[in-house]
Structure formats: C-alpha cells, structure tokens
Design a protein around this motif. Structure first.
Motif, PDB file in Angstrom:
ATOM      1  N   PRO A 105       0.794  -1.229   0.000  1.00 42.95           N
ATOM      2  CA  PRO A 105       0.000   0.000   0.000  1.00 42.95           C
ATOM      3  C   PRO A 105       0.828   1.281   0.000  1.00 42.95           C
ATOM      4  O   PRO A 105       1.980   1.303   0.434  1.00 42.95           O
ATOM      5  CB  PRO A 105      -0.768  -0.107   1.319  1.00 42.95           C
ATOM      6  N   CYS A 106       0.212   2.339  -0.519  1.00 45.57           N
ATOM      7  CA  CYS A 106       0.752   3.685  -0.355  1.00 45.57           C
ATOM      8  C   CYS A 106      -0.428   4.631  -0.159  1.00 45.57           C
ATOM      9  O   CYS A 106      -1.513   4.395  -0.682  1.00 45.57           O
ATOM     10  CB  CYS A 106       1.609   4.107  -1.540  1.00 45.57           C
ATOM     11  N   TYR A 107      -0.209   5.631   0.641  1.00 42.04           N
ATOM     12  CA  TYR A 107      -1.267   6.594   0.946  1.00 42.04           C
ATOM     13  C   TYR A 107      -1.106   7.844   0.107  1.00 42.04           C
ATOM     14  O   TYR A 107       0.009   8.270  -0.196  1.00 42.04           O
ATOM     15  CB  TYR A 107      -1.185   7.014   2.417  1.00 42.04           C
ATOM     16  N   VAL A 108      -2.234   8.459  -0.210  1.00 40.19           N
ATOM     17  CA  VAL A 108      -2.237   9.812  -0.747  1.00 40.19           C
ATOM     18  C   VAL A 108      -2.241  10.714   0.483  1.00 40.19           C
ATOM     19  O   VAL A 108      -3.072  10.557   1.374  1.00 40.19           O
ATOM     20  CB  VAL A 108      -3.491  10.078  -1.612  1.00 40.19           C
ATOM     21  N   MET A 109      -1.269  11.632   0.555  1.00 43.35           N
ATOM     22  CA  MET A 109      -1.173  12.495   1.731  1.00 43.35           C
ATOM     23  C   MET A 109      -0.815  13.918   1.330  1.00 43.35           C
ATOM     24  O   MET A 109      -0.209  14.139   0.279  1.00 43.35           O
ATOM     25  CB  MET A 109      -0.164  11.945   2.733  1.00 43.35           C
ATOM     26  N   ILE A 159      -6.667   6.306  -0.518  1.00 42.26           N
ATOM     27  CA  ILE A 159      -7.022   7.726  -0.531  1.00 42.26           C
ATOM     28  C   ILE A 159      -8.225   7.931   0.376  1.00 42.26           C
ATOM     29  O   ILE A 159      -9.107   7.082   0.460  1.00 42.26           O
ATOM     30  CB  ILE A 159      -7.304   8.234  -1.968  1.00 42.26           C
ATOM     31  N   PHE A 160      -8.221   9.044   1.062  1.00 41.08           N
ATOM     32  CA  PHE A 160      -9.369   9.443   1.873  1.00 41.08           C
ATOM     33  C   PHE A 160     -10.151  10.441   1.031  1.00 41.08           C
ATOM     34  O   PHE A 160      -9.726  11.588   0.882  1.00 41.08           O
ATOM     35  CB  PHE A 160      -8.916  10.046   3.204  1.00 41.08           C
ATOM     36  N   PRO A 161     -11.283  10.031   0.440  1.00 41.04           N
ATOM     37  CA  PRO A 161     -12.009  10.868  -0.520  1.00 41.04           C
ATOM     38  C   PRO A 161     -12.434  12.239   0.006  1.00 41.04           C
ATOM     39  O   PRO A 161     -12.648  13.153  -0.775  1.00 41.04           O
ATOM     40  CB  PRO A 161     -13.236  10.022  -0.878  1.00 41.04           C
ATOM     41  N   GLU A 162     -12.536  12.375   1.318  1.00 38.80           N
ATOM     42  CA  GLU A 162     -12.910  13.672   1.874  1.00 38.80           C
ATOM     43  C   GLU A 162     -11.676  14.494   2.250  1.00 38.80           C
ATOM     44  O   GLU A 162     -11.796  15.613   2.725  1.00 38.80           O
ATOM     45  CB  GLU A 162     -13.829  13.476   3.079  1.00 38.80           C
ATOM     46  N   ALA A 163     -10.493  13.901   2.061  1.00 36.25           N
ATOM     47  CA  ALA A 163      -9.194  14.558   2.232  1.00 36.25           C
ATOM     48  C   ALA A 163      -8.844  14.917   3.672  1.00 36.25           C
ATOM     49  O   ALA A 163      -7.773  15.446   3.915  1.00 36.25           O
ATOM     50  CB  ALA A 163      -9.088  15.795   1.345  1.00 36.25           C
ATOM     51  N   THR A 164      -9.688  14.622   4.602  1.00 37.74           N
ATOM     52  CA  THR A 164      -9.405  14.912   6.007  1.00 37.74           C
ATOM     53  C   THR A 164     -10.298  14.040   6.881  1.00 37.74           C
ATOM     54  O   THR A 164     -11.222  13.396   6.384  1.00 37.74           O
ATOM     55  CB  THR A 164      -9.613  16.413   6.322  1.00 37.74           C
TER      56      THR A 164
END
Length: 190
Positions: A105-109, A159-164
């Motif tokens: 895995p890799c996160y969008v940050m 990815i966290f679709p709400e970005a936070t």
C-alpha cells in the motif's frame, strides 16, 4: 444517534487509556524511525516489512491498552494487485490500520506531511503520493501522474475521498481526486 452517556469514572479511564496509547504509539514510532534509519539508504522493498510491523504493533497496542478490536469482513474482496482503496478517514487508526491488509500500500497524503523531519523521509521512501492541495488543477494532474506510477508498480493506493478526518455520521464532503483517480487508473476500487 446519540451515544450513551458515560459516568465521570469511565470518562477518566478512557482518557487515561488514550493518553497511555498515544505515549506508546509515539515511543514505538520513534524507535521504529531510529532503528530503521539505515534502511532509508536501501531499496524501498527492504523498508516495507518494518513499515508493516509498525502498523501491526500499533494495532496490537490499541487492543491491549484501549481494548479496541477490529474485524475485516469481506477480506476476500480486497484486491491483491493494483487497486484504489477509498477509505473513510475517521481516526488516526486509518493511517496505519489498513497497511497490513494490503500487499503493497501507499497513501495519498498532503505535501505538508512530507516536510516533517524524518517522517517525511520515511513517507518518501515508502513511495507515498504527496499532493499540494492549494495548487488545485496542478495538484490533480500531479496526483494522477504519481498514482499512475504506483499502479504501474502493482501497488494499492489508499485515498481518503474527503481529504481529512470526518466525524462518524457526518455528511459526505467528497473531493474530486478520488473520482479522477477512479476514472484515470482503470483499476478496482474498494
């Protein structure tokens, strides 16, 4: 739905357990960063096992100290190859709890996290996808380019679709990044 009221003694115990977990989390994370420093000079694959160990250790600490348990239902539906994982971001657990469930895995940050001393070096070594949210259209193009590179490496992008972080039950506030990734990457989305 309103959560049930808790008494003051229970509230104190919850706060104390949370403080103890946070202390343990930061100690384990600091130890991980110090012990694994030489691995920053090696290929990424050498540091991914300790990254997974750190995530498992933190989940274990959460269970032992706070009594938090989790179960993964439908594990057979988790893709083993390249995929987009669109997860609700409700707590710090989301930042490490998903790691042991995925092969690579890799996160969008947000890019600001990449500027944190040592943490940023590890995030870059893990191949995280950094996004400068203030750059809007340029950020979206950069997100797509980085994500396509990770997918080409057979990785799973979280990815966290709400970005936070969002409170449980809060109305959705989805950002365009997840839809753009889903459309451009042509990989399964969970």
């Amino acid at each position: 739905m309103t959560p049930p009221a808790i008494g003051p003694a229970v509230g104190i115990v919850l706060v104390l357990r949370s403080l103890i977990f946070n202390l343990a989390f930061y100690i384990v994370t600091a130890l991980f960063m110090v012990v694994c420093l030489p691995l920053l000079l090696t290929p990424r694959r050498f540091i991914m096992a300790p990254f997974r160990w750190h995530a498992k250790c933190c989940s274990w600490l959460l269970g032992v100290i706070c009594g938090v348990r989790f179960a993964v239902l439908g594990r057979e539906h988790i893709p083993t190859g390249p995929a987009l994982i669109a997860a609700k971001h409700q707590s710090a657990w989301d930042t490490f709890g998903l790691v042991p469930l995925l092969p690579d895995p890799c996160y969008v940050m947000k890019s600001e996290l990449g500027r944190i001393p040592l943490y940023g070096a590890y995030a870059a070594k893990f191949g995280m996808v950094f996004v400068s949210r203030e750059k809007r259209a340029a950020a979206l193009r950069d997100l797509l380019a980085q994500a396509q590179s990770r997918i080409a490496d057979q990785r799973q992008i979280i990815i966290f679709p709400e970005a936070t972080r969002r409170e449980p039950g809060a109305p959705p506030d989805y950002k365009p990044g997840v839809a753009a990734l889903y459309q451009a990457l042509a990989v399964p989305c969970v």
